[in-house]
Enzyme design. Structure first.
Site, PDB file in Angstrom:
ATOM      1  N   GLY A 234       0.792  -1.223   0.000  1.00  0.00           N
ATOM      2  CA  GLY A 234       0.000   0.000   0.000  1.00  0.00           C
ATOM      3  C   GLY A 234       0.822   1.270   0.000  1.00  0.00           C
TER       4      GLY A 234
ATOM      5  N   CYS B  87     -28.232  -8.815 -15.899  1.00  0.00           N
ATOM      6  CA  CYS B  87     -27.654  -8.601 -17.222  1.00  0.00           C
ATOM      7  C   CYS B  87     -28.654  -9.024 -18.295  1.00  0.00           C
ATOM      8  CB  CYS B  87     -26.366  -9.404 -17.346  1.00  0.00           C
ATOM      9  SG  CYS B  87     -25.675  -9.411 -19.008  1.00  0.00           S
TER      10      CYS B  87
ATOM     11  N   CYS C  59     -26.854 -12.249 -20.256  1.00  0.00           N
ATOM     12  CA  CYS C  59     -26.641 -13.555 -19.632  1.00  0.00           C
ATOM     13  C   CYS C  59     -27.489 -13.748 -18.375  1.00  0.00           C
ATOM     14  CB  CYS C  59     -25.158 -13.755 -19.306  1.00  0.00           C
ATOM     15  SG  CYS C  59     -24.597 -12.811 -17.880  1.00  0.00           S
TER      16      CYS C  59
ATOM     17  N   CYS D 277     -23.419  -7.028 -18.351  1.00  0.00           N
ATOM     18  CA  CYS D 277     -22.209  -7.257 -17.561  1.00  0.00           C
ATOM     19  C   CYS D 277     -21.096  -6.346 -18.069  1.00  0.00           C
ATOM     20  CB  CYS D 277     -21.738  -8.699 -17.702  1.00  0.00           C
ATOM     21  SG  CYS D 277     -22.789  -9.881 -16.876  1.00  0.00           S
TER      22      CYS D 277
ATOM     23  N   CYS E 282     -19.340 -12.596 -19.227  1.00  0.00           N
ATOM     24  CA  CYS E 282     -20.682 -12.627 -19.800  1.00  0.00           C
ATOM     25  C   CYS E 282     -20.736 -13.615 -20.972  1.00  0.00           C
ATOM     26  CB  CYS E 282     -21.062 -11.223 -20.261  1.00  0.00           C
ATOM     27  SG  CYS E 282     -22.789 -11.020 -20.689  1.00  0.00           S
TER      28      CYS E 282
END
Lengths: 281, 258
Positions: A31, A240, A243, A265, A271
């Site tokens: 980080g 979605c 899908c 998606c 997807c």
């Protein structure tokens, strides 16, 4: 591809060594932002030069590269960067998350769970999570050094005061390994939990700002929040239209002039694979 | 009252090149005491205050502070993390210009809450509740908690700054001309407010001012500074009613009676 006029992966070996050294330091201090000598790339700064330099520094001949932009493999920036590495490194590319060993991304972490050995490379526009709160970089460095992160919560406090909840939808600040507050680049807050104890390596490159940082595998990555307003990853409350997935991050698309909207998606690979398996809305 | 000073400044000097802005100043501040430092512009009052808070590094001398957390510490050699921790948890600094002490692009509530969050508070409801209490204590309408301080009047901004400083319940508060730049009626209200809060909370305060009226209203003791040196020190009434040093006499006689 052979007889390329460039060194393998475009950058010269000395530059790649320098970037790898910075990446090792970044991995050692999860980080923490490590400065590096960001190079000119054949692409304007702000278009992913940080990510490209990281990819160039870590890629080998046996690697398989996937590049996504907004979760999609077929958008302009993703196609250009993929072609670039095909040309200068001659590596194999893929759109399949599980086949890739290196995934360069700007906005998303793929829906398909990452596995050990994979490397995520992020193109970071603004590596400093405190930048809107503290304009002086000398001071933000001091705040990081002393772990004084009270001001980070000021923004979150105001969101709740104004909107009743934290409305940060992307680049949602996280605390890494209990020590450094980090900007996870503009991934949606929805993807933040995927960073937590991820088995993959996550490398972040900010070309314009000349900073690298990293999250090593299996590291705690906790989204900041309040005790009485815990972190909630947000996504559109829809399925979605291609899908039928309800658990993936969705893009909203206007499909006519009367404001009718559909959701699909954001992760195109995920997807397509779902549809190939016979799932449809 | 305890039998040891909270803050003990000894032979403190701050030099800017050849200029001695503060020159060998010594004094003690006792718990619960309000000490005024008066003097004309350029006499080193503000520099002294900033050196005590650690905004400036003194050239010579010592500043000993009795901390809740660390016991007695020497501030001139204290490491940065601990000095900043003290500044966050035990001290407050009220700037002359509230814009230096506030975040103008963040709401009043966030300004007060920031100090709590910097000290580790992470419960939104509690932070909010405390911010509301403090707005009320400094006589700012609670309905304005989500307004930006730049929409506040100068007097309100100053009161907001005081709320922000006091919300963490500091032991030592340093004030630099807290009523400077405000009109007289607003000044009077602010002084009333400060006097009430100081008494309620039992604060130890050093207030820097060029206004002898402010010193008389707030302080039990006065230091008179001239060219970086303390030329007279004593109880407020004593110094203001019977000044001994020629410069103090000049200061006292320069006050315009309305």
């Amino acid at each position: 591809m052979s007889a390329t006029p460039y060194n393998f992966a475009y950058l010269d070996e000395q530059t790649k060594r320098e970037i790898r050294r910075a990446l090792l330091k970044a991995l050692a201090i999860p980080g923490h932002q490590v400065p590096f000598a960001s190079r000119e790339m054949p692409l304007a700064r702000g278009w992913g030069t940080g990510g490209m330099q990281v990819t160039a520094a870590v890629i080998g001949r046996d690697d398989v590269l996937k590049v996504i932009d907004q979760g999609a493999d077929d958008t302009t920036n993703a196609v250009s960067i993929r072609q670039f590495f095909t040309r200068v490194a001659g590596v194999r590319t893929t759109t399949r998350t599980e086949e890739a060993t290196i995934i360069q991304t700007r906005h998303r972490i793929p829906e398909t769970p990452l596995r050990p050995g994979q490397i995520m490379v992020y193109q970071v526009p603004q590596p400093e999570p405190l930048w809107r709160l503290e304009p002086s970089r000398a001071e933000t460095r001091r705040l990081h050094a002393l772990a004084e992160y009270g001001i980070m919560h000021v923004k979150l406090y105001e969101d709740i005061a104004r909107h009743g909840r934290i409305t940060l939808a992307y680049d949602y600040p996280v605390l890494v390994h209990g020590r450094y507050v980090m900007a996870p680049s503009p991934i949606p807050a929805f993807d933040n939990p995927k960073l937590h104890r991820s088995p993959a390596i996550h490398l972040f490159g900010a070309g314009r700002e000349k900073r690298l940082y990293a999250v090593p595998p299996h590291t705690d990555v906790v989204s900041l929040a309040f005790e009485d307003h815990p972190f909630r990853p947000w996504k559109a409350d829809a399925a979605c239209m291609l899908c039928g997935a309800t658990d993936s991050y969705l893009d909203e698309i206007l499909i006519d002039d009367r404001g009718t909207r559909r959701f699909i998606c954001s992760d195109t690979d995920w997807c397509e694979r779902r549809r190939a398996k016979g799932k449809a809305a | 009252m305890t039998d040891a000073p909270l803050l003990s400044v000894h032979d403190l000097s701050v030099r800017f090149g050849a200029l001695a802005a503060v020159d060998g100043v010594s004094f003690d501040l006792w718990p619960g005491e309000v000490l005024a430092i008066v003097g004309e512009s350029g006499s080193g009052k503000t520099t002294l205050l900033r050196a005590i808070h650690g905004f400036l590094r003194p050239t010579a001398g010592s500043i000993r502070y009795r901390s809740d957390r660390f016991g007695e510490v020497e501030l001139t050699v204290l490491d940065e993390p601990r000095r900043r921790l003290l500044a966050r948890t035990e001290w407050g600094f009220v700037h002359q210009n509230p814009r230096d002490g506030l975040r103008l692009s963040h709401s009043a509530g966030a300004n007060v809450g920031e100090r709590l969050m910097a000290a580790g508070a992470r419960h939104w409801g509690n932070i909010r509740a405390q911010a509301l209490v403090w707005l009320d204590r400094v006589e700012i309408d609670q309905a304005r908690i989500d307004d930006l301080p730049r929409t506040f009047s100068g007097g309100m901004q100053q009161r907001l700054q005081i709320a922000r400083v006091l919300v963490i319940n500091p032991r030592l508060v340093l004030m630099d001309e807290p009523t400077g730049g405000l009109d007289v009626s607003v000044q009077a209200r602010l002084l009333d407010l400060i006097r009430r809060l100081v008494a309620e909370l039992g604060l130890s305060v050093i207030v820097v001012t060029h206004d002898l009226g402010v010193a008389r209203l707030l302080a039990q003791r006065i230091l008179v500074m001239q060219r970086g040196r303390v030329v007279e020190a004593g109880l407020t009434d004593q110094v203001l009613d019977d000044p001994q040093h020629p410069y103090s006499q000049l200061l006292v006689s320069s006050v315009l009676a309305a």
